[in-house]
Scaffold this active site. Structure first.
Site, PDB file in Angstrom:
ATOM      1  CG  HIS A 170      -2.055   0.959   1.129  1.00  0.00           C
ATOM      2  ND1 HIS A 170      -1.940   2.290   1.431  1.00  0.00           N
ATOM      3  CD2 HIS A 170      -3.337   0.776   0.723  1.00  0.00           C
ATOM      4  CE1 HIS A 170      -3.109   2.882   1.226  1.00  0.00           C
ATOM      5  NE2 HIS A 170      -3.974   1.999   0.804  1.00  0.00           N
TER       6      HIS A 170
ATOM      7  CD  GLU B  12      -8.787  -2.468  -3.410  1.00  0.00           C
ATOM      8  OE1 GLU B  12      -9.872  -2.917  -3.004  1.00  0.00           O
ATOM      9  OE2 GLU B  12      -8.699  -1.404  -4.047  1.00  0.00           O
TER      10      GLU B  12
HETATM   11  N1  ACO Z   1       4.021  -7.728  -4.909  1.00  0.00           N
HETATM   12  C1  ACO Z   1       5.347  -7.812  -5.191  1.00  0.00           C
HETATM   13  N2  ACO Z   1       6.191  -6.773  -5.036  1.00  0.00           N
HETATM   14  C2  ACO Z   1       5.684  -5.623  -4.585  1.00  0.00           C
HETATM   15  C3  ACO Z   1       4.328  -5.471  -4.272  1.00  0.00           C
HETATM   16  C4  ACO Z   1       3.482  -6.585  -4.448  1.00  0.00           C
HETATM   17  N3  ACO Z   1       2.178  -6.522  -4.164  1.00  0.00           N
HETATM   18  N4  ACO Z   1       4.090  -4.208  -3.857  1.00  0.00           N
HETATM   19  C5  ACO Z   1       5.278  -3.570  -3.919  1.00  0.00           C
HETATM   20  N5  ACO Z   1       6.224  -4.425  -4.358  1.00  0.00           N
HETATM   21  C6  ACO Z   1       7.646  -4.128  -4.557  1.00  0.00           C
HETATM   22  C7  ACO Z   1       7.830  -3.345  -5.850  1.00  0.00           C
HETATM   23  O1  ACO Z   1       8.028  -4.196  -6.958  1.00  0.00           O
HETATM   24  C8  ACO Z   1       9.028  -2.503  -5.544  1.00  0.00           C
HETATM   25  O2  ACO Z   1      10.193  -3.263  -5.741  1.00  0.00           O
HETATM   26  P1  ACO Z   1      11.507  -2.596  -6.392  1.00  0.00           P
HETATM   27  O3  ACO Z   1      11.926  -1.555  -5.391  1.00  0.00           O
HETATM   28  O4  ACO Z   1      12.442  -3.744  -6.548  1.00  0.00           O
HETATM   29  O5  ACO Z   1      11.049  -2.000  -7.704  1.00  0.00           O
HETATM   30  C9  ACO Z   1       8.899  -2.221  -4.046  1.00  0.00           C
HETATM   31  O6  ACO Z   1       8.079  -3.267  -3.511  1.00  0.00           O
HETATM   32  C10 ACO Z   1       8.243  -0.885  -3.789  1.00  0.00           C
HETATM   33  O7  ACO Z   1       7.148  -0.712  -4.690  1.00  0.00           O
HETATM   34  P2  ACO Z   1       6.368   0.663  -4.843  1.00  0.00           P
HETATM   35  O8  ACO Z   1       5.445   0.585  -6.005  1.00  0.00           O
HETATM   36  O9  ACO Z   1       7.295   1.831  -4.773  1.00  0.00           O
HETATM   37  O10 ACO Z   1       5.574   0.640  -3.498  1.00  0.00           O
HETATM   38  P3  ACO Z   1       4.333   1.448  -3.157  1.00  0.00           P
HETATM   39  O11 ACO Z   1       4.175   1.307  -1.699  1.00  0.00           O
HETATM   40  O12 ACO Z   1       4.342   2.804  -3.676  1.00  0.00           O
HETATM   41  O13 ACO Z   1       3.188   0.620  -3.950  1.00  0.00           O
HETATM   42  C11 ACO Z   1       1.161  -0.415  -4.476  1.00  0.00           C
HETATM   43  C12 ACO Z   1       1.921   0.485  -3.491  1.00  0.00           C
HETATM   44  C13 ACO Z   1       1.035   0.299  -5.822  1.00  0.00           C
HETATM   45  C14 ACO Z   1      -0.239  -0.635  -3.900  1.00  0.00           C
HETATM   46  C15 ACO Z   1       1.898  -1.765  -4.622  1.00  0.00           C
HETATM   47  O14 ACO Z   1       2.132  -2.345  -3.364  1.00  0.00           O
HETATM   48  C16 ACO Z   1       1.169  -2.742  -5.548  1.00  0.00           C
HETATM   49  O15 ACO Z   1       1.290  -2.640  -6.762  1.00  0.00           O
HETATM   50  N6  ACO Z   1       0.401  -3.711  -4.962  1.00  0.00           N
HETATM   51  C17 ACO Z   1      -0.323  -4.671  -5.751  1.00  0.00           C
HETATM   52  C18 ACO Z   1      -1.619  -4.073  -6.288  1.00  0.00           C
HETATM   53  C19 ACO Z   1      -2.673  -3.845  -5.204  1.00  0.00           C
HETATM   54  O16 ACO Z   1      -2.936  -4.697  -4.372  1.00  0.00           O
HETATM   55  N7  ACO Z   1      -3.289  -2.649  -5.253  1.00  0.00           N
HETATM   56  C20 ACO Z   1      -4.305  -2.235  -4.285  1.00  0.00           C
HETATM   57  C21 ACO Z   1      -3.729  -1.270  -3.307  1.00  0.00           C
HETATM   58  S1  ACO Z   1      -4.863  -0.872  -2.002  1.00  0.00           S
HETATM   59  C22 ACO Z   1      -5.771   0.431  -2.576  1.00  0.00           C
HETATM   60  O17 ACO Z   1      -5.471   0.999  -3.586  1.00  0.00           O
HETATM   61  C23 ACO Z   1      -6.972   0.862  -1.806  1.00  0.00           C
END
Ligand code: ACO
Length: 379
Positions: free
Chosen positions: A256, A313
């Site tokens: 998140h 979610e």
């Molecule tokens: N699975 C695997 N790796 C992940 C995940 C995940 N669910 N979430 C983050 N990471 C990794 C990224 O690949 C990244 O790795 P890197 O540094 O090697 O590139 C690192 O963790 C940081 O990722 P960011 O995108 O910068 O993290 P952020 O906290 O900004 O992302 C997000 C948040 C977009 C929700 C992300 O966790 C994600 O894509 N999750 C999956 C989709 C999801 O469940 N969305 C619903 C969110 S809840 C809502 O919107 C109400």
């Protein structure tokens, strides 16, 4: 702040005072109008939550009954709106587009003279729009909303045409309460921006539906459900997670932008889903729990420097699937809850309004010569 200090996406910028909700991403806490989401979601009827957000206090017994009656009287749509939804369903227009069209027409067939009436109408009519659209898509005749049912029970009724069991109504009600408000997210900010021009609440909700439609905002529960169904079938959560991560994909339902610990809404919906599936004598919840545990372990191995926790979610997909809400309606179901927050933010904005009008930093061309049209080369 000077005009050239740009915050893309307005990230971290405080742009309004609000008494509606407070999100603490570090502590994993969500407070809605003074109540932890855990308390409000479990104890309140959706009508109680709406009254709280609109009036900043809980209703008395009589006020609760009056609001329930008032909302029930605002649920109907007329033949023109039904015709729009029938056409949309016939052409396989996605649910959120149909919802946007239906909401835009919500000021027909209803008294919406003031902002309060518009807020009540928007909340009351959303389930009717979604249910009518879906029944047309399924080749069934729409059913008229029932004024003897509470908001959540009626929302299920207009979808299925059957009276829901108590645990089903309560399951949906807990979900609606849980997602009702969450700070200045994109759709809520959209709604506030629209009414800041002294526009109306129906227009603001129409804009908010458009903002929620985007996959960066309301789109994750569908893919989560696909993962859960696949694992329920194969019984191999570890294999599924390893395969997803090895392909370089993100595991849906985890991580998140704001929360660094488990999203408090995931905990609320997890408890609600557990009770729901136990009542329904369905073993799907065991799959969900195992998958969550395995996924968290493997995500910790995969990204040891990053706290990736379960988000809302994940359990939204679980509970909506349990309620047999079709996957195509997941974002629309989210809108049925969040419209409570949208309308409350509109009323809050209007009570102490300042036109929302940020500035952009111009980086375009300077001093261009004007060339007559017939002399332009296209470069
Ligand atoms: N699975 C695997 N790796 C992940 C995940 C995940 N669910 N979430 C983050 N990471 C990794 C990224 O690949 C990244 O790795 P890197 O540094 O090697 O590139 C690192 O963790 C940081 O990722 P960011 O995108 O910068 O993290 P952020 O906290 O900004 O992302 C997000 C948040 C977009 C929700 C992300 O966790 C994600 O894509 N999750 C999956 C989709 C999801 O469940 N969305 C619903 C969110 S809840 C809502 O919107 C109400």
């Amino acid at each position: 702040m000077t005009p050239t200090e740009i915050r893309p996406g307005l990230e971290g910028l405080t742009v309004a005072e609000t008494r509606l909700s407070d999100v603490d991403g570090e502590a994993g806490e969500l407070v809605i109008a003074g109540f932890p989401v855990e308390t409000l979601a479990r104890k309140a009827s959706f009508e109680e939550t709406l009254f709280l957000l609109w009036n900043d206090r809980l209703p008395t017994q009589d006020e609760h009954a009056a609001l329930r009656k008032d909302l029930a009287a605002r649920r109907s749509i007329g033949p023109e709106v039904r015709a729009i939804l029938e056409r949309a369903a016939g052409e396989d227009v996605p649910a959120m587009d149909a919802l946007r069209m239906g909401v835009a027409a919500a000021s027909m067939d209803a008294e919406v003279a003031d902002h309060q009436a518009q807020a009540r109408r928007a909340v009351a009519v959303l389930p009717t729009i979604v249910g009518t659209y879906w029944r047309y898509r399924e080749g069934a005749e729409p059913v008229a909303p029932r004024s003897d049912l509470g908001h959540a029970a009626n929302a299920l009724y207009v979808l299925t045409g059957e009276s829901p069991a108590d645990h089903e109504s309560r399951g949906l009600e807990t979900y609606l309460n849980t997602v009702v408000d969450h700070g200045l997210n994109a759709s809520t900010f959209t709604a506030r921006t629209v009414v800041s021009t002294k526009s109306d609440v129906i227009s603001a909700v129409t804009g908010a539906v458009g903002a929620l439609k985007g996959p960066l905002h309301g789109g994750a529960p569908g893919p989560v459900l696909e993962d859960l169904l696949a694992v329920h079938e194969t019984g191999d959560p570890a294999g599924h997670v390893r395969e997803t991560l090895a392909a370089g994909d993100r595991l849906m339902g985890f991580g998140h932008r704001v929360y660094r610990v488990r999203d408090p809404r995931a905990a609320v919906l997890s408890a609600a889903a557990e009770a729901f599936f136990a009542e329904a004598e369905d073993d799907f919840f065991q799959t969900v729990e195992t998958y969550e545990r395995v996924a968290l372990d493997l995500l910790a191995e995969h990204k040891p420097d990053r706290d990736l926790e379960t988000n809302v979610e994940f359990y939204t997909a679980t509970i909506l699937h349990g309620l047999e809400i079709p996957r195509d309606l997941f974002t629309a179901a989210f809108a049925m809850g969040r419209v409570g927050g949208w309308t409350a933010h509109c009323l809050e904005q209007l009570a102490d309004n300042r036109l929302i009008r940020p500035v952009g930093h111009y980086v375009g061309a300077e001093d261009r010569p004007w060339i007559p049209r017939d002399e332009r080369t296209g470069n």
